[in-house]
Design a protein around this motif. Structure first.
Motif, mmCIF file in Angstrom:
data_model
loop_
_atom_site.group_PDB
_atom_site.id
_atom_site.type_symbol
_atom_site.label_atom_id
_atom_site.label_comp_id
_atom_site.label_asym_id
_atom_site.label_seq_id
_atom_site.Cartn_x
_atom_site.Cartn_y
_atom_site.Cartn_z
ATOM 1 N N PRO A 174 41.249 -17.959 7.869
ATOM 2 C CA PRO A 174 41.955 -16.836 7.404
ATOM 3 C C PRO A 174 40.974 -16.554 6.037
ATOM 4 C CG PRO A 174 43.119 -19.458 6.363
ATOM 5 C CD PRO A 174 41.712 -18.773 7.976
ATOM 6 N N PRO A 175 41.708 -15.321 5.092
ATOM 7 C CA PRO A 175 40.861 -14.970 3.409
ATOM 8 C C PRO A 175 41.270 -16.709 2.691
ATOM 9 C CG PRO A 175 42.560 -13.832 4.503
ATOM 10 C CD PRO A 175 42.862 -14.145 5.241
ATOM 11 N N ARG A 176 40.469 -16.701 2.046
ATOM 12 C CA ARG A 176 39.832 -17.185 0.952
ATOM 13 C C ARG A 176 39.901 -16.877 -0.754
ATOM 14 N NH1 ARG A 176 40.002 -24.253 1.499
ATOM 15 N NH2 ARG A 176 40.149 -23.706 -0.138
ATOM 16 N N ASP A 177 41.303 -17.240 -1.173
ATOM 17 C CA ASP A 177 40.849 -16.255 -2.636
ATOM 18 C C ASP A 177 39.666 -16.885 -3.113
ATOM 19 O OD1 ASP A 177 42.676 -14.642 -1.993
ATOM 20 O OD2 ASP A 177 44.157 -15.071 -3.270
ATOM 21 N N LEU A 206 30.758 -17.323 6.812
ATOM 22 C CA LEU A 206 31.508 -17.563 7.952
ATOM 23 C C LEU A 206 32.430 -17.151 9.511
ATOM 24 C CD1 LEU A 206 31.872 -21.166 9.089
ATOM 25 C CD2 LEU A 206 33.979 -21.029 8.048
ATOM 26 N N ASN A 207 33.781 -16.979 8.787
ATOM 27 C CA ASN A 207 33.830 -16.015 9.736
ATOM 28 C C ASN A 207 32.128 -14.626 10.505
ATOM 29 O OD1 ASN A 207 35.971 -16.423 9.831
ATOM 30 N ND2 ASN A 207 36.835 -14.877 8.580
ATOM 31 N N GLY A 208 31.468 -14.562 9.895
ATOM 32 C CA GLY A 208 29.926 -13.726 10.674
ATOM 33 C C GLY A 208 29.841 -14.855 11.784
ATOM 34 N N ARG A 209 29.324 -15.873 10.718
ATOM 35 C CA ARG A 209 28.508 -17.222 12.169
ATOM 36 C C ARG A 209 30.112 -17.595 13.380
ATOM 37 N NH1 ARG A 209 25.716 -20.474 6.704
ATOM 38 N NH2 ARG A 209 23.839 -19.006 6.931
ATOM 39 N N LEU A 210 30.694 -17.190 13.587
ATOM 40 C CA LEU A 210 31.756 -17.890 14.082
ATOM 41 C C LEU A 210 31.729 -16.877 15.049
ATOM 42 C CD1 LEU A 210 34.947 -19.068 11.684
ATOM 43 C CD2 LEU A 210 33.318 -20.769 13.621
ATOM 44 N N ARG A 211 31.436 -15.831 14.792
ATOM 45 C CA ARG A 211 31.671 -14.259 15.694
ATOM 46 C C ARG A 211 30.714 -14.618 16.301
ATOM 47 N NH1 ARG A 211 34.078 -9.624 15.926
ATOM 48 N NH2 ARG A 211 34.330 -9.201 13.652
ATOM 49 N N ASP A 246 43.435 -7.295 8.776
ATOM 50 C CA ASP A 246 44.824 -6.339 7.865
ATOM 51 C C ASP A 246 45.125 -6.751 6.743
ATOM 52 O OD1 ASP A 246 45.912 -6.843 9.966
ATOM 53 O OD2 ASP A 246 47.553 -5.604 10.168
ATOM 54 N N MET A 247 44.894 -7.929 6.639
ATOM 55 C CA MET A 247 45.079 -9.654 5.509
ATOM 56 C C MET A 247 44.219 -9.372 4.651
ATOM 57 S SD MET A 247 47.537 -11.108 8.209
ATOM 58 C CE MET A 247 48.144 -10.938 9.666
ATOM 59 N N ALA A 248 42.935 -9.183 5.155
ATOM 60 C CA ALA A 248 41.714 -8.860 3.728
ATOM 61 C C ALA A 248 41.509 -8.300 3.183
ATOM 62 C CB ALA A 248 40.694 -10.636 4.620
ATOM 63 N N SER A 249 41.242 -8.314 2.103
ATOM 64 C CA SER A 249 40.427 -7.663 1.596
ATOM 65 C C SER A 249 38.581 -7.811 0.883
ATOM 66 C CB SER A 249 41.100 -6.758 0.604
ATOM 67 O OG SER A 249 40.088 -6.253 -0.109
ATOM 68 N N GLU A 250 37.858 -8.210 1.718
ATOM 69 C CA GLU A 250 36.431 -8.502 1.274
ATOM 70 C C GLU A 250 36.482 -10.429 0.336
ATOM 71 O OE1 GLU A 250 35.192 -6.283 -1.988
ATOM 72 O OE2 GLU A 250 34.629 -4.901 -0.825
#
Length: 250
Positions: free
Chosen positions: A179-182, A191-196, A212-216
């Motif tokens: 999930p996002p981390r502020d 990290l999400n790119g590497r997980l993919r 749709d819950m994340a913004s950058e």
């Protein structure tokens, strides 16, 4: 001669003649009852409690020894941290803490929750130490957000994830985005790119239920209580999305 005879008759009456007459009367009463009459035995409690099978009009009863095949069910297991477990460790197939996505996922009609390992604050190193083989069809791994907090480098996270999947021994794997981390938006996106990429290279499914819950890399307003964990409503929505991914993978 008559007097002695009378005396004998009176003596017999005094010694039980009444019982004799009662027996005779009972015999005659039985003989006068309706021939062939049968009294039904009382119904026992057991007979009253045994349900009678009900068959719908026009339905055909199954042949003896024939079992009805159950609908196909996919058993899913999990490995994760507080995002998966909620705010208390997972206990077998019981979710103890609030904030978990599992209760919503297990409502999917084609899925059955098989347990796994998920503990708040766990890094992938902790998960590797705790995970055990689990009997399931699909394994959902949602891990890495605490690696960012601990400064764990990607090679270690990647190696841990590979070993976690191997230790769990589940044939089909769904790897989820974190999930996002502020407080670490750029690292979260990286990290999400590497997980993919890891999922693609291993033939695993990859799912991002947070899009749709994340913004950058940060949470959209109203979707997180602390900039790290989702609200209960968001967790439930994520559970539904992960359940759909599991059903499709399984």
């Amino acid at each position: 001669m008559l007097v002695p005879l009378v005396v004998v008759l009176l003596a017999l009456a005094a010694c039980g003649g009444g019982s004799f007459m009662e027996e005779v009367g009972a015999t005659r009463s039985a003989e006068n009852s309706s021939p062939g009459a049968v009294t039904a035995p009382p119904t026992t409690d057991a007979e009253e409690q045994v349900p009678r099978p009900e068959t719908e009009p026009g339905a055909t009863a199954p042949a003896p020894g024939t079992a009805t095949a159950p609908a196909d069910v996919t058993r899913f297991a999990v490995v994760g941290d507080s995002i998966t477990a909620g705010f208390l460790p997972l206990r077998g197939t019981t979710v103890v803490g609030a904030g978990s996505w599992i209760p919503a996922a297990r409502q999917h009609p084609q899925l059955e929750f098989a347990g796994g390992w998920a503990v708040p604050g766990a890094t992938t190193t902790d998960m590797l130490a705790g995970v055990r083989s689990v009997d399931a069809d699909v394994l959902i791994v949602l891990a890495g957000t605490n690696d960012l907090a601990m400064g764990t480098q990607w090679p270690t996270t990647e190696s841990n994830l590979l070993q976690i999947v191997g230790a769990a021994g589940v044939p089909t794997v769904v790897l989820s985005a974190i999930p996002p981390r502020d407080d670490r938006p750029a690292e979260t996106q990286e990290l999400n790119g590497r997980l993919r990429q890891l999922a693609t290279s291993q033939g695993w499914s990859f799912v991002d239920p947070w899009g749709d819950m994340a913004s950058e890399g940060t949470w959209v307003g109203g979707t997180s209580m602390d900039g790290i964990h989702p609200t209960d409503d968001v967790a439930a929505l994520v559970g539904q999305r992960l359940a759909a991914a599991v059903a499709a993978a399984g």
